[in-house]
Design a protein around this motif. Sequence first.
Motif, PDB file in Angstrom:
ATOM      1  N   ARG B  16      10.929 -10.193  -9.902  1.00 12.73           N
ATOM      2  CA  ARG B  16      10.878  -9.521  -8.621  1.00 12.73           C
ATOM      3  C   ARG B  16       9.429  -9.377  -8.213  1.00 12.73           C
ATOM      4  NH1 ARG B  16      14.608  -4.223  -9.275  1.00 12.73           N
ATOM      5  NH2 ARG B  16      16.586  -5.161  -8.734  1.00 12.73           N
ATOM      6  N   PRO B  17       9.062  -9.895  -7.082  1.00 10.09           N
ATOM      7  CA  PRO B  17       7.681  -9.702  -6.665  1.00 10.09           C
ATOM      8  C   PRO B  17       7.420  -8.233  -6.319  1.00 10.09           C
ATOM      9  CG  PRO B  17       8.925 -10.796  -4.953  1.00 10.09           C
ATOM     10  CD  PRO B  17       9.835 -10.661  -6.134  1.00 10.09           C
ATOM     11  N   SER B  18       6.245  -7.759  -6.611  1.00 10.67           N
ATOM     12  CA  SER B  18       5.916  -6.397  -6.206  1.00 10.67           C
ATOM     13  C   SER B  18       5.401  -6.431  -4.771  1.00 10.67           C
ATOM     14  CB  SER B  18       4.856  -5.813  -7.123  1.00 10.67           C
ATOM     15  OG  SER B  18       3.636  -6.458  -6.854  1.00 10.67           O
ATOM     16  N   LEU B  19       5.252  -5.270  -4.199  1.00  6.97           N
ATOM     17  CA  LEU B  19       4.845  -5.215  -2.806  1.00  6.97           C
ATOM     18  C   LEU B  19       3.498  -4.543  -2.703  1.00  6.97           C
ATOM     19  CD1 LEU B  19       8.327  -4.174  -2.356  1.00  6.97           C
ATOM     20  CD2 LEU B  19       7.459  -5.737  -0.646  1.00  6.97           C
ATOM     21  N   ALA B  20       2.722  -5.030  -1.772  1.00  4.19           N
ATOM     22  CA  ALA B  20       1.443  -4.362  -1.526  1.00  4.19           C
ATOM     23  C   ALA B  20       1.731  -2.999  -0.913  1.00  4.19           C
ATOM     24  CB  ALA B  20       0.607  -5.188  -0.565  1.00  4.19           C
ATOM     25  N   ASP B  21       0.778  -2.122  -0.931  1.00  2.00           N
ATOM     26  CA  ASP B  21       0.949  -0.846  -0.242  1.00  2.00           C
ATOM     27  C   ASP B  21       1.261  -1.110   1.219  1.00  2.00           C
ATOM     28  OD1 ASP B  21       0.490   0.381  -2.533  1.00  2.00           O
ATOM     29  OD2 ASP B  21      -1.489   1.165  -2.039  1.00  2.00           O
ATOM     30  N   GLY B  22       2.206  -0.380   1.751  1.00  2.00           N
ATOM     31  CA  GLY B  22       2.609  -0.601   3.132  1.00  2.00           C
ATOM     32  C   GLY B  22       1.618   0.039   4.085  1.00  2.00           C
ATOM     33  N   PRO B  23       2.032   0.180   5.319  1.00  2.00           N
ATOM     34  CA  PRO B  23       1.156   0.792   6.313  1.00  2.00           C
ATOM     35  C   PRO B  23       0.928   2.265   5.982  1.00  2.00           C
ATOM     36  CG  PRO B  23       3.073  -0.276   7.310  1.00  2.00           C
ATOM     37  CD  PRO B  23       3.324  -0.180   5.849  1.00  2.00           C
ATOM     38  N   PRO B  24      -0.068   2.878   6.598  1.00  2.00           N
ATOM     39  CA  PRO B  24      -0.351   4.291   6.317  1.00  2.00           C
ATOM     40  C   PRO B  24       0.714   5.206   6.902  1.00  2.00           C
ATOM     41  CG  PRO B  24      -1.728   3.509   8.097  1.00  2.00           C
ATOM     42  CD  PRO B  24      -0.980   2.321   7.585  1.00  2.00           C
ATOM     43  N   VAL B 467       6.079  -6.452   8.998  1.00  2.04           N
ATOM     44  CA  VAL B 467       4.820  -6.010   8.415  1.00  2.04           C
ATOM     45  C   VAL B 467       4.358  -7.086   7.433  1.00  2.04           C
ATOM     46  CG1 VAL B 467       3.855  -4.313   6.791  1.00  2.04           C
ATOM     47  CG2 VAL B 467       5.272  -3.536   8.693  1.00  2.04           C
ATOM     48  N   ARG B 473       4.639 -11.495  -2.983  1.00  6.27           N
ATOM     49  CA  ARG B 473       5.891 -11.699  -2.255  1.00  6.27           C
ATOM     50  C   ARG B 473       5.822 -12.996  -1.432  1.00  6.27           C
ATOM     51  NH1 ARG B 473       8.371  -7.167   1.836  1.00  6.27           N
ATOM     52  NH2 ARG B 473      10.124  -8.446   2.489  1.00  6.27           N
TER      53      ARG B 473
END
Lengths: 520, 520
Positions: B16-24, B467, B473
């Motif tokens: 499972r790919p991890s996700l970067a931090d999303g928007p603030p 986004v 990912r």
Amino acid sequence: MKRRTFLKTTAAASVGTQLLGGVPLRAFSPDQLQNLLEADDDRILIVVQLFGGNDGLNTIIPVDDPEYYNIRPVIAVQKSDAVSVLSRVHMHPALAPAGSYNLKTMFEDGRLAIVQGIGYENPNLSHFRSTDIWLSGFNSSDPNKRLIDGWLGRYWANKIQGFPENLPSDPTAVQIGGTLSMLLQSPKGDIGIALTDPEKFFEQGQGLSPDLDPMPEDSRYGREFNFIRLVAEQSDRYSSVVKQAFDRGRNTLTYDDNGFVKQMQLVARLISGGLKSKVYLVYMGGFDTHVQQQNEDLTGLHPFLLEKLSLGIGQFMQDALAQGFADRVVGMTVSEFGRRPYQNGSRGTDHGAASVQFVFGNKVRAGVYGDAPDLANLNSNGDLRWQYDYRRVYADILETWFGGTPEATEAVFEERFLPLGVLQRPTSVQDAYDGRTQVNVRAYPNPTATSAVLEWQQGVPAGVTIELYGTDGRFVETLHRGTVQPGTVQIPIHPSRPGAFICNVIVNGRPTPVPLSVVR
Amino acid sequence: MERRQFINHLFALGKRPSLADGPPLMVEGGIEPYTTPLTLEDVLHLYRRAGFGATMAQARAQVGRQAADVVNELLGTGDEPPHDPPGPWVDTWTENPQGADLQTRLAIERSWDANMANLANWWIGRMASDTTSIEKLTLFWSSHWVTEFGFDNIFSIPQMLFRQLQIFRTKRLGDLREMALEITLDPAMLQYLGGTYNIKGRANENYARELMELFLTGIGWYTEGDVKEAARVLTGWRTQRFSDEPAPNDKYVTWFDAAAHDIGAKQFLGQTIAARTEDNNTAFQVKFDEVFKLIQIIFDVRADAVSGFIADKAYRYFVYSSPTEVDPTFLADLAAAYRNADFDLRALFATMFTSAHFFDPAIRGAQITTPLEYLAGLQRRLGKGLANPHQWVENMDQPVMDPPTVAGWPGYRSWISTNTYPMRRTYARTLIQAMSDAEVNTWIRTFDEYDDARKFTANVVTFLLPVAVSQERMDYYLQALLQNAPDYDWPSILNDASAAAKRTRDLLITLSKAPDFQLC
């Protein structure tokens, strides 16, 4: 929304072996069987939501009140048409369809409680606000307070260990049809699933588990992402669980062909198949009877709805009795309000306030709670006054039925309520041994000007708490906490203000309510 | 398969790919205009929210322009030519099924279903091909001023709903008071909320209440007495659904029944609507001196409530729909801008869609798409739709012009449940698989640098997800496209239309599994 037939259920397959929760009986040893039969946590609640505001005055008919006939010249039910049940109440004849098991016969068999005057303080006449008040369990008159989750959602989200990271094996709640109700939402996520057709759910739900990990919760995007991810996971996991229960389960009679009745049929089949859900939510719309509520010949929208309601519950009960799970199920109706006492110009009624609630099942304390509505004493808007806060029945469900503590109830409502007592409290041998039995309490003097004494015979040493509630069931104060020894117990109490009260005498966790008046 | 390829294959399948931090979380932008030249991501965001998405060519053409200019074009002028009707049936009478024999009755109801399906499919087609925000705003107003096609046993005739749609379309940018006047006297609304049965001396309060509670102010800004008085003001307007009912002003046109109008004085929100004589009791005079007067009083006396209520509704529909997370400063500023423009809706929408708040990163990807946005948006962006879209959106719980209650669709997370999420996934998969090789290849070539596998994948992700995603990912999606071919092979794969189409379909289906495929 169109009145759709919700379900195209296939004919129930008949099953030869006697089943307990869908598992063949012979699979259990006698000990296991005993445990299963006594286990508290196999109890099920069915919430029947009647959206639109059910007209209580045309459900349980006040036939002896001439004012009822004055203010409803066209849509009143005549005494000769109303169905007298056990000389206790008069029901709308639509509740007693000939040749069926229904709410009338259930009342005769001791399986129905009728709560009159159910409602709340400062009634709100908006469908949506009032529905939110009923489903959230918060009665807030501040329109800016947004009600966003449900009393059952909050209760179960706290009760399930590790929720939502660890989903329980079976969905805690199942809603038949529609989008998931506020009732089943919690701050931690939805505690249940919405489901229309188990076969289709299975077909489409398989393999929907997300291939991505949760996002950090520190953005709006991340929160919505995680919400959808949880639904995807629930869809995948629960679609197989539900399908298994559906395939194992059965119905023992042919249900009426109606959307609501079919929902009750599906609930019976899932319970029969061993689904371990605690709560089922079924839904009936159409009660917003502003127009053409009822014709002179007692046809019309409202009688139609009452008949389906009665048949759906009656046929479910018949099925539950035949399959042996009737002791594990209670149900209750909820509706956002009753109707205006006087009829309007279109053979209908506008939004009102207090109404009638049904609680059904083998374990109800059957009877009529509350007085017939007083049409000579309406509120300032010309609506019926309420007698019982709706959360008193909820407190019964949480404490008496699900075995929750009063503290858990208080956490759910942010306020304490005295259970109304519409459900039987099971008493086991162990309860008797531990002194968890009701005691026969006498309060004297009653009424009193200042203080009173509570007296009873006590069998075993016990912890005692005495609480004072208003007659509406709302908590006032704790009067006493301590321990008592066997023998005649006498505890003096000093309520801090005058009024009509209920003293709740809790002995080893088992409550006994005693009325008390303080007149100064 | 070589060993290294095999390992890559496992990597692609299992991890499972991890996700970067999303928007603030914090929204920094306020009501001030966004003046940065638009990027491709900005344009796609604007078109997803204010319309049903842009094609790649359309989006590219807006890059570098100012938000104010693009929004001005998107909103349209408000005096566009009317819709070409979906079929000749819109001008036909429908027979009265009441009292007809069963065969006739079923035939009549089937014709309504067929016409409604025709109307819905036609409108969805308009949404998917709309290059402006006309249909989106029309849908917004149609979801605000609610009527239902099928309401228990009562139907809003599709002919009436088609006419109602024209009001929303033509009045979408004007003075809300004028829209309110037209809808108050709209035949479908008069039928749905009982206005046609609202008769002097026996008022039906249904519409009077909802006009304030659901359509203009929200609860808390009027008394129950105001509801009763408003109902009196609104007496006397009649409509018809069937050929055997009186229609003095042509079919599906409201008429005034002077004898049913209450000519007495009314006290509403502290203002007086004067009594009139029988001579002055005409359609024209009552329409402007009473009905429009009533609306004006609401806007005058409750200006803050109306502007706040409408700004809030628009914000939740187009920007972020969470009921709890609002930015009170932005909402107050938006309401003030609307109020200060004398309730001109163009000012409301232009201010909202050109604000720095709207383009803030914290808002991106935070909105759950409605079924109609999801379906029409996919059709628009993939250049392909499926037959009978109205059936699909109904299965996703958004039947066209047929919401569940008078409050409309509850929105926000209620759109995604274990009922509807599997349906959305099935729709996307079915649609993608229905794209022919030729259609997929045409679609591939709408992207710049489509022959570079990495750039193509990145552009598809930008185009279809709201986004930016993490590199990990992105690699996962690249693998879904290449399926272990080295990326320099992609141009040669493109020479094989069938192979390119298959891999692109696999990429799209993988993308459709992502939770944020449901977000915009």
